[in-house]
Design an enzyme around this catalytic site. Structure first.
Site, PDB file in Angstrom:
ATOM      1  N   HIS A   1       2.303   2.080  -3.166  1.00 23.94           N
ATOM      2  CA  HIS A   1       1.389   3.026  -3.805  1.00 23.94           C
ATOM      3  C   HIS A   1       1.876   4.464  -3.710  1.00 23.94           C
ATOM      4  O   HIS A   1       1.105   5.396  -3.952  1.00 23.94           O
ATOM      5  CB  HIS A   1      -0.003   2.913  -3.184  1.00 23.94           C
ATOM      6  CG  HIS A   1      -0.666   1.599  -3.439  1.00 23.94           C
ATOM      7  ND1 HIS A   1      -1.923   1.272  -2.959  1.00 23.94           N
ATOM      8  CD2 HIS A   1      -0.252   0.500  -4.138  1.00 23.94           C
ATOM      9  CE1 HIS A   1      -2.246   0.042  -3.342  1.00 23.94           C
ATOM     10  NE2 HIS A   1      -1.241  -0.448  -4.044  1.00 23.94           N
TER      11      HIS A   1
ATOM     12  N   ASP B   1       0.860  -1.176   0.000  1.00 26.43           N
ATOM     13  CA  ASP B   1       0.000   0.000   0.000  1.00 26.43           C
ATOM     14  C   ASP B   1       0.899   1.230   0.000  1.00 26.43           C
ATOM     15  O   ASP B   1       2.013   1.178  -0.508  1.00 26.43           O
ATOM     16  CB  ASP B   1      -0.960  -0.034   1.194  1.00 26.43           C
ATOM     17  CG  ASP B   1      -2.290   0.639   0.899  1.00 26.43           C
ATOM     18  OD1 ASP B   1      -2.281   1.845   0.590  1.00 26.43           O
ATOM     19  OD2 ASP B   1      -3.338  -0.023   0.972  1.00 26.43           O
TER      20      ASP B   1
END
Length: 409
Positions: free
Chosen positions: A267, A244
């Site tokens: 991310h 993430d």
């Protein structure tokens, strides 16, 4: 010289893209000075006596099988009640630790160091701590340092459960500080967390240096470092690879300094998601500099829900950034609404202004290297681009700008 050429204009876009010159805001200067003066942590001087508590002496077993939580809590109680600086020492070995919470409300000591030479291991059965919220929690502590060592969250079984679509626990954050002051985390490695690796929430003066975070790129919700409702936090010289955000920045964060961070996989570094609540504190005075993104989904991102909100983002500097094959190197997304759920009006109320992108170079994995998709009710304003050069397949990347106002230097 901006190398993104003429913006790529979608047939659905109302594009307002960007004029010339740059004004260095006073907020950036204040932010810079704050971190060179406010992050000097005043621990006891070298002549003070330091009391040591070895968790193995107090009953912890370095076999990776015996829950040592009681020994750690005994060490904490002794260190906390000490009038002198205290060190809790974790020697070499693997120490199994169930969900453990350390409270500083009644502490006499204002200088406690948790020095880890070994590895702390979470239970392999994710149901043991999967609903506890946090595996290792510090709350209302002052002057706590966590130095060295490895935290192994053993999250693989829980990720597999989540990826299968079965009903699973939400998972636990590996290490969290709540409502604390003068925190230092140095030389710590966190691997395979069930959920977030490190959380700083409601805290002041936190210094995170030399952090290493590692989890597979497909591990869900395993943000490297999450900061929320906190001020004067510094993240330096760290390497983060996860499934993430490498660093995520939540509501109520101010005076955050991120420097020399390598991100990938992951991310990117994200401000948001913001704007879930109507009455939500804003984000301001954020500096991200000398960062490298390699093969990530995003580079530097601002993300807000398409919901009514009184939140805001302002005074942000992204500087000296290298992109290597990044899908969305520069992105503002104010229409975040997964599966069109919980977004009643499809318009973000978060106001975004005074964001500077300076010296950002590298390669995009997609044709559009810069995308500003701002709120139609509150367009982004004060966006400054200075020496931004992104390429896609050895050609200048395109840009897409919707409801964005600013200037190019």
């Amino acid at each position: 010289m901006l190398q993104l050429l003429i913006p790529y204009i979608s047939s659905l876009s109302t594009t307002v893209c960007l004029c010339v010159s740059h004004r260095h805001t006073m907020a950036f200067l204040v932010n810079f000075l704050a971190f060179h003066f406010l992050f000097t942590f005043f621990h006891y001087s070298s002549f003070a006596t330091n009391v040591n508590y070895n968790v193995q002496t107090l009953g912890a077993k370095p076999d990776g099988k015996t829950d040592s939580a009681k020994a750690f809590l005994r060490a904490w109680t002794s260190a906390c009640s000490s009038a002198q600086p205290a060190t809790i020492h974790v020697p070499s070995g693997r120490f199994l630790l169930g969900a453990t919470s350390f409270s500083g409300q009644k502490c006499r000591s204002r200088a406690i160091t948790l020095r880890i030479d070994g590895t702390l291991v979470a239970p392999s059965n994710y149901n043991t701590i999967g609903n506890s919220g946090t595996w290792i929690k510090f709350k209302r502590v002052t002057g706590v340092s966590v130095i060295g060592g490895t935290l192994d969250g053993q999250g693989a079984n829980l990720w597999a459960c989540k990826n299968s679509g079965r009903s699973c626990p939400k998972g636990s954050t590996t290490l969290a500080f709540y409502n604390s002051k003068n925190i230092r985390i140095s030389g710590l490695s966190s691997i395979n967390s069930q959920k977030f690796h490190i959380l700083v929430y409601g805290s002041q003066n936190a210094n995170l240096v030399g952090i290493k975070v590692s989890a597979p790129g497909n591990s869900p919700n395993t943000d490297g470092i999450h900061v929320e409702k906190s001020t004067r936090v510094k993240i330096m010289n760290s390497k983060i690879g996860t499934g993430d955000d490498c660093v995520s920045i939540g509501p109520g964060t101010s005076n955050l300094w991120i420097e020399n961070v390598a991100c990938g996989p992951g991310h990117g570094i994200s401000i948001g998601s913001l704007g879930w609540e109507l009455q939500e504190p804003g984000v301001q005075n954020i500096t991200v500099k000398s960062a490298t993104f390699t093969g990530t989904q995003n580079g530097v991102r601002v993300k807000t829900w398409a919901r009514p909100s009184k939140g805001f983002v302002k005074y942000v500097l992204f500087q000296h950034i290298a992109m290597v094959n990044v899908e969305n190197p520069i992105i503002i997304n104010q229409n975040y609404c997964p599966d069109n759920n919980n977004c009643p009006n499809q318009v973000s109320g978060v106001k975004i202004n005074d964001i500077t992108y300076q010296d950002i170079h590298g390669t995009s994995a997609t044709e559009i290297g810069m995308k500003f998709d701002c709120s139609k009710r509150y367009p982004c304003s004060g966006i400054t681009l200075n020496d931004v050069k992104l390429t896609y397949k050895n050609e200048p990347a395109h840009s897409l700008c919707i409801n964005a106002h600013g200037k190019v230097c």
